[in-house]
Design an enzyme around this catalytic site. Sequence first.
Site, PDB file in Angstrom:
ATOM      1  N   GLU A 146     -21.654  69.727 -51.768  1.00 39.21           N
ATOM      2  CA  GLU A 146     -20.950  70.693 -52.410  1.00 39.21           C
ATOM      3  C   GLU A 146     -20.604  71.667 -51.290  1.00 39.21           C
ATOM      4  OE1 GLU A 146     -24.616  72.857 -54.143  1.00 39.21           O
ATOM      5  OE2 GLU A 146     -25.928  70.848 -53.418  1.00 39.21           O
ATOM      6  N   CYS A 181     -26.042  67.834 -55.001  1.00 41.21           N
ATOM      7  CA  CYS A 181     -26.934  67.229 -54.352  1.00 41.21           C
ATOM      8  C   CYS A 181     -26.399  65.973 -54.495  1.00 41.21           C
ATOM      9  CB  CYS A 181     -28.000  67.078 -53.723  1.00 41.21           C
ATOM     10  SG  CYS A 181     -28.855  68.826 -54.074  1.00 41.21           S
ATOM     11  N   HIS A 195     -33.990  61.705 -53.037  1.00 46.08           N
ATOM     12  CA  HIS A 195     -33.345  62.668 -52.659  1.00 46.08           C
ATOM     13  C   HIS A 195     -34.790  63.733 -52.322  1.00 46.08           C
ATOM     14  CE1 HIS A 195     -31.445  66.260 -51.968  1.00 46.08           C
ATOM     15  NE2 HIS A 195     -31.850  66.817 -53.804  1.00 46.08           N
TER      16      HIS A 195
HETATM   17  N1  ACO Z   1     -50.669  76.414 -47.231  1.00 46.16           N
HETATM   18  C1  ACO Z   1     -50.387  75.334 -47.005  1.00 46.16           C
HETATM   19  N2  ACO Z   1     -49.459  75.132 -48.728  1.00 46.16           N
HETATM   20  C2  ACO Z   1     -49.162  76.342 -49.433  1.00 46.16           C
HETATM   21  C3  ACO Z   1     -49.448  77.609 -48.612  1.00 46.16           C
HETATM   22  C4  ACO Z   1     -50.218  78.123 -47.591  1.00 46.16           C
HETATM   23  N3  ACO Z   1     -50.388  78.792 -46.796  1.00 46.16           N
HETATM   24  N4  ACO Z   1     -49.080  79.253 -49.537  1.00 46.16           N
HETATM   25  C5  ACO Z   1     -48.412  78.265 -50.407  1.00 46.16           C
HETATM   26  N5  ACO Z   1     -48.695  76.778 -50.711  1.00 46.16           N
HETATM   27  C6  ACO Z   1     -48.012  75.810 -51.504  1.00 46.16           C
HETATM   28  C7  ACO Z   1     -48.225  76.832 -52.880  1.00 46.16           C
HETATM   29  O1  ACO Z   1     -48.987  75.958 -52.982  1.00 46.16           O
HETATM   30  C8  ACO Z   1     -46.885  75.014 -53.591  1.00 46.16           C
HETATM   31  O2  ACO Z   1     -48.147  73.635 -53.929  1.00 46.16           O
HETATM   32  P1  ACO Z   1     -47.436  73.034 -54.925  1.00 46.16           P
HETATM   33  O3  ACO Z   1     -46.150  73.192 -55.396  1.00 46.16           O
HETATM   34  O4  ACO Z   1     -48.174  72.300 -54.681  1.00 46.16           O
HETATM   35  O5  ACO Z   1     -47.991  73.423 -56.052  1.00 46.16           O
HETATM   36  C9  ACO Z   1     -46.229  74.804 -52.306  1.00 46.16           C
HETATM   37  O6  ACO Z   1     -46.621  75.819 -51.044  1.00 46.16           O
HETATM   38  C10 ACO Z   1     -44.953  76.178 -52.486  1.00 46.16           C
HETATM   39  O7  ACO Z   1     -45.240  77.411 -52.755  1.00 46.16           O
HETATM   40  P2  ACO Z   1     -44.626  77.917 -54.081  1.00 46.16           P
HETATM   41  O8  ACO Z   1     -44.834  79.988 -54.004  1.00 46.16           O
HETATM   42  O9  ACO Z   1     -45.375  77.320 -55.164  1.00 46.16           O
HETATM   43  O10 ACO Z   1     -42.720  78.241 -53.522  1.00 46.16           O
HETATM   44  P3  ACO Z   1     -41.636  78.829 -53.408  1.00 46.16           P
HETATM   45  O11 ACO Z   1     -42.069  79.922 -54.332  1.00 46.16           O
HETATM   46  O12 ACO Z   1     -41.992  79.149 -51.497  1.00 46.16           O
HETATM   47  O13 ACO Z   1     -40.872  78.157 -54.164  1.00 46.16           O
HETATM   48  C11 ACO Z   1     -39.462  76.112 -53.789  1.00 46.16           C
HETATM   49  C12 ACO Z   1     -40.582  76.678 -53.575  1.00 46.16           C
HETATM   50  C13 ACO Z   1     -38.872  76.807 -55.221  1.00 46.16           C
HETATM   51  C14 ACO Z   1     -38.723  75.288 -53.942  1.00 46.16           C
HETATM   52  C15 ACO Z   1     -38.188  77.176 -53.403  1.00 46.16           C
HETATM   53  O14 ACO Z   1     -37.972  77.037 -51.903  1.00 46.16           O
HETATM   54  C16 ACO Z   1     -36.496  77.043 -53.790  1.00 46.16           C
HETATM   55  O15 ACO Z   1     -36.443  77.849 -55.042  1.00 46.16           O
HETATM   56  N6  ACO Z   1     -36.105  76.419 -53.321  1.00 46.16           N
HETATM   57  C17 ACO Z   1     -35.016  75.674 -53.578  1.00 46.16           C
HETATM   58  C18 ACO Z   1     -34.547  74.739 -54.863  1.00 46.16           C
HETATM   59  C19 ACO Z   1     -34.993  73.423 -54.508  1.00 46.16           C
HETATM   60  O16 ACO Z   1     -35.138  72.813 -53.375  1.00 46.16           O
HETATM   61  N7  ACO Z   1     -35.056  72.933 -55.455  1.00 46.16           N
HETATM   62  C20 ACO Z   1     -35.957  71.460 -55.703  1.00 46.16           C
HETATM   63  C21 ACO Z   1     -34.629  70.112 -56.844  1.00 46.16           C
HETATM   64  S1  ACO Z   1     -32.943  70.391 -56.359  1.00 46.16           S
HETATM   65  C22 ACO Z   1     -32.326  70.694 -55.057  1.00 46.16           C
HETATM   66  O17 ACO Z   1     -32.196  69.681 -54.175  1.00 46.16           O
HETATM   67  C23 ACO Z   1     -31.639  71.992 -54.206  1.00 46.16           C
END
Ligand code: ACO
Length: 399
Positions: free
Chosen positions: A82, A116, A246
């Site tokens: 992609e 992906c 994935h």
């Molecule tokens: N210590 C330990 N864990 C922590 C801490 C910390 N200090 N702070 C946060 N976390 C945990 C959260 O509790 C959460 O855990 P959970 O998922 O079990 O609830 C996890 O870390 C992620 O934190 P969030 O605040 O929920 O996530 P964030 O706002 O950073 O977004 C996301 C994460 C959505 C994956 C973002 O990085 C994103 O949009 N990535 C791109 C899209 C993606 O990868 N999607 C997946 C499928 S599609 C693809 O493959 C592209």
Amino acid sequence: MTDIGIIGMEVYFPNTYVDQEELEVAYGVGKGKHTIGLGQHKMAFASDREDINSIAMTVLSNLVNNYGIDWKDIGRLEIGTETLIDKSKSTKTCLMELFKNSGNHDVEGVTTYNACYGGTNALFNTLNWIESSAWDGRYGVVIAADLAVYSKGNARATGGAGAVAMLIGENAPLVIESSIRSSFMDNQYDFYKPDPNSEYPTVDGVLSQNTYLNALTKCYAGIKSKSLAHGKEDISLKDTDYFCFHSPYSKLVQKAFAQLYVEDLNQGVLTPSPELQEKIEETKGNFKDKALNKLVTKESKTLWNEKTNMSLHLGQNCGNSYTGSLYFCLMSLICDPTVDLTDKRVLLFSYGSGCASSMFTIRGNAEYTQIRDTSDFHDRLGNRIKKSPEFYEEIMAER
Ligand code: ACO
């Protein structure tokens, strides 16, 4: 035509990376957010010396050289990516540069894309070619490669880079069981690239996670019933030896595994502990309940460690390579010294946002170890150069 599948495999990643603990500090997020929360250790990235065409060329030439293939013996080459740097001329055409000296221009296939998922589509097309009357007896090659970059914000730490090349043919040591595969396709806007002037995706992070997990559940139900209908072995966490998913980041894979555990519990394939049973009754089986979810993850931990955890090595250390991600998991499994895939079955789940997803299985025979013996990725991974978050940000600005 017997035992069609993967004969050889090569992985490539750039030799620069940024450390996720250092990124946590630089981005001012809590300690452990990337390393525990997302389950990631290092993120590979490319400088302006490499692009999608060059990393695809590198992985292809390594495959051909390391497996001693004659360029004339390749009859089909398809790449899933992609990372599009031209809206018309495909990366596949750039790869034809490598065939020039051999004089072989009779090579079917072009670039295929959908987030992906393109690598899996390229793989299925190649299997179909070998099974068809158009097959001329030569090898197929499938490449899955991407440079994953995100705009500033939470998603940026889930970037990465990598490329995989697979040599496909008959009498393969990793046989792809084409008769039982299941897909789930839908129209979703969870992750997409609507702006032609930007290489960054527009992402709805929560929707992307939910769409991934929903597609997983649908594919799992589909492959289970198809397997039953074909009189094949049962597919479940208990009956299947290894799992590759994935992997945009490791934590999502652990959630995916727990989701399959729930599906098996619901079908009575697995029996919950008294503690879990009590929680299921208390929450009326609402697996979105955090406490219940935590308990499922805890209870599935032994199976997770036996069947999946080791597949995340490349992904945890290179980040998301989009189309390459699932095949990074397969390569990590193949090259793990504690794993023996002989007569074992691996279930693979491929997901691309938008969305396109499929589940299929691979069975190993004793010769598969030649793939492990041919790869030097562990050495390359250890010899990479660590760069600072500031340097990474400069590179991103430069792009
Ligand atoms: N210590 C330990 N864990 C922590 C801490 C910390 N200090 N702070 C946060 N976390 C945990 C959260 O509790 C959460 O855990 P959970 O998922 O079990 O609830 C996890 O870390 C992620 O934190 P969030 O605040 O929920 O996530 P964030 O706002 O950073 O977004 C996301 C994460 C959505 C994956 C973002 O990085 C994103 O949009 N990535 C791109 C899209 C993606 O990868 N999607 C997946 C499928 S599609 C693809 O493959 C592209």
